[in-house]
Scaffold this active site. Structure first.
Site, PDB file in Angstrom:
ATOM      1  N   ARG A   1       0.707   8.193   5.700  1.00 26.84           N
ATOM      2  CA  ARG A   1       0.048   7.492   6.717  1.00 26.84           C
ATOM      3  C   ARG A   1      -1.699   7.842   6.836  1.00 26.84           C
ATOM      4  O   ARG A   1      -2.632   7.051   6.982  1.00 26.84           O
ATOM      5  CB  ARG A   1       0.385   7.567   8.188  1.00 26.84           C
ATOM      6  CG  ARG A   1       1.656   6.492   8.336  1.00 26.84           C
ATOM      7  CD  ARG A   1       1.914   6.249   9.689  1.00 26.84           C
ATOM      8  NE  ARG A   1       3.022   5.150   9.979  1.00 26.84           N
ATOM      9  CZ  ARG A   1       2.920   3.952  10.024  1.00 26.84           C
ATOM     10  NH1 ARG A   1       1.521   3.630  10.153  1.00 26.84           N
ATOM     11  NH2 ARG A   1       3.531   3.162  10.036  1.00 26.84           N
TER      12      ARG A   1
ATOM     13  N   SER B   1       0.741  -1.118  -0.075  1.00 31.55           N
ATOM     14  CA  SER B   1      -0.134  -0.013   0.000  1.00 31.55           C
ATOM     15  C   SER B   1       0.732   1.193   0.130  1.00 31.55           C
ATOM     16  O   SER B   1       0.421   2.230  -0.633  1.00 31.55           O
ATOM     17  CB  SER B   1      -1.048   0.049   1.392  1.00 31.55           C
ATOM     18  OG  SER B   1      -1.661  -1.181   1.254  1.00 31.55           O
TER      19      SER B   1
ATOM     20  N   HIS C   1      -2.865   6.541   3.527  1.00 32.73           N
ATOM     21  CA  HIS C   1      -3.257   5.122   3.882  1.00 32.73           C
ATOM     22  C   HIS C   1      -4.688   4.865   4.573  1.00 32.73           C
ATOM     23  O   HIS C   1      -5.322   3.791   4.378  1.00 32.73           O
ATOM     24  CB  HIS C   1      -2.000   4.463   4.435  1.00 32.73           C
ATOM     25  CG  HIS C   1      -2.063   3.024   4.692  1.00 32.73           C
ATOM     26  ND1 HIS C   1      -2.307   2.482   6.015  1.00 32.73           N
ATOM     27  CD2 HIS C   1      -2.084   2.000   3.809  1.00 32.73           C
ATOM     28  CE1 HIS C   1      -2.444   1.135   5.742  1.00 32.73           C
ATOM     29  NE2 HIS C   1      -2.184   0.832   4.598  1.00 32.73           N
TER      30      HIS C   1
END
Length: 207
Positions: free
Chosen positions: A36, A13, A39
């Site tokens: 992050r 990812s 994500h």
């Protein structure tokens, strides 16, 4: 069929995020946080809406490493970060929004529980981290308390999501002079706030 491990999925990812994001001007530590959040949200708009105070990451990392208290505006956010940040760094995680006394006072005064809960946390919020992912009134109250000299947090992560007051509270935060990480506009939320704290913990652990 071979199942991928969680580590393999996360690594792939992150590689996809890096590839699709392309060139950017974020520092390595800023990108740790931005990727992050992407994500957690699958939203590359974060790259355009996120704002960092120049001292935000250093202040947040230092606060975590010294075991500072972290105040959250929702129980969900508190639950999401408590185990890691307490076990790794000794940070106490606080959230008063569900306190019965706060609900009683809110019912009587008409002031939101989020704002009243922030006031209750004032005593321990000097040199701590305030993390707001849901309630604009909590963020607005934190800014007011700072402006009036009631608190001096090391860092505010201000990412409330929504249509009423969210964008305005984040604009006010970024222009307040407070050391902060925020996302301008309507978007944000608990997942983005959790991702930011997790990224700061990663940076603290690697430092």
């Amino acid at each position: 069929m071979k199942y991928r491990t969680p580590q393999e999925i996360e690594s792939e990812s992150m590689n996809i995020i890096d590839a699709e994001a392309g060139a950017h001007s974020f520092s390595a530590e800023e990108w740790t946080i931005v990727r992050r959040i992407i994500h957690a949200s699958a939203d590359f708009e974060v790259m355009h809406s996120i704002r960092f105070h120049p001292h935000a990451i250093a202040a947040g990392v230092a606060a975590i490493k010294k075991g500072c208290p972290i105040y959250t505006d929702t129980e969900m956010l508190a639950v999401a970060i408590t185990k890691n940040v307490q076990e790794r760094f000794g940070c106490r995680v606080l959230c008063h929004v569900a306190d019965p006394a706060i609900k009683k006072e809110s019912d009587a005064s008409g002031i939101t529980r989020s704002a009243l809960a922030m006031r209750k946390a004032a005593a321990v919020m000097n040199h701590g981290i305030i993390a707001v992912g849901n309630a604009p009134t909590a963020l607005t109250e934190a800014i007011r308390m700072f402006t009036e000299g009631m608190i001096t947090p090391d860092l505010i992560i201000g990412m409330p999501v929504g249509f009423v007051g969210a964008a305005e509270s984040k604009e006010a935060l970024f222009s307040s002079g407070l050391v902060c990480i925020t996302m301008l506009g309507r978007k944000g939320g608990t997942p983005a706030t959790v991702a930011t704290i997790n990224a700061l913990m990663k940076i603290a652990g690697d430092a």
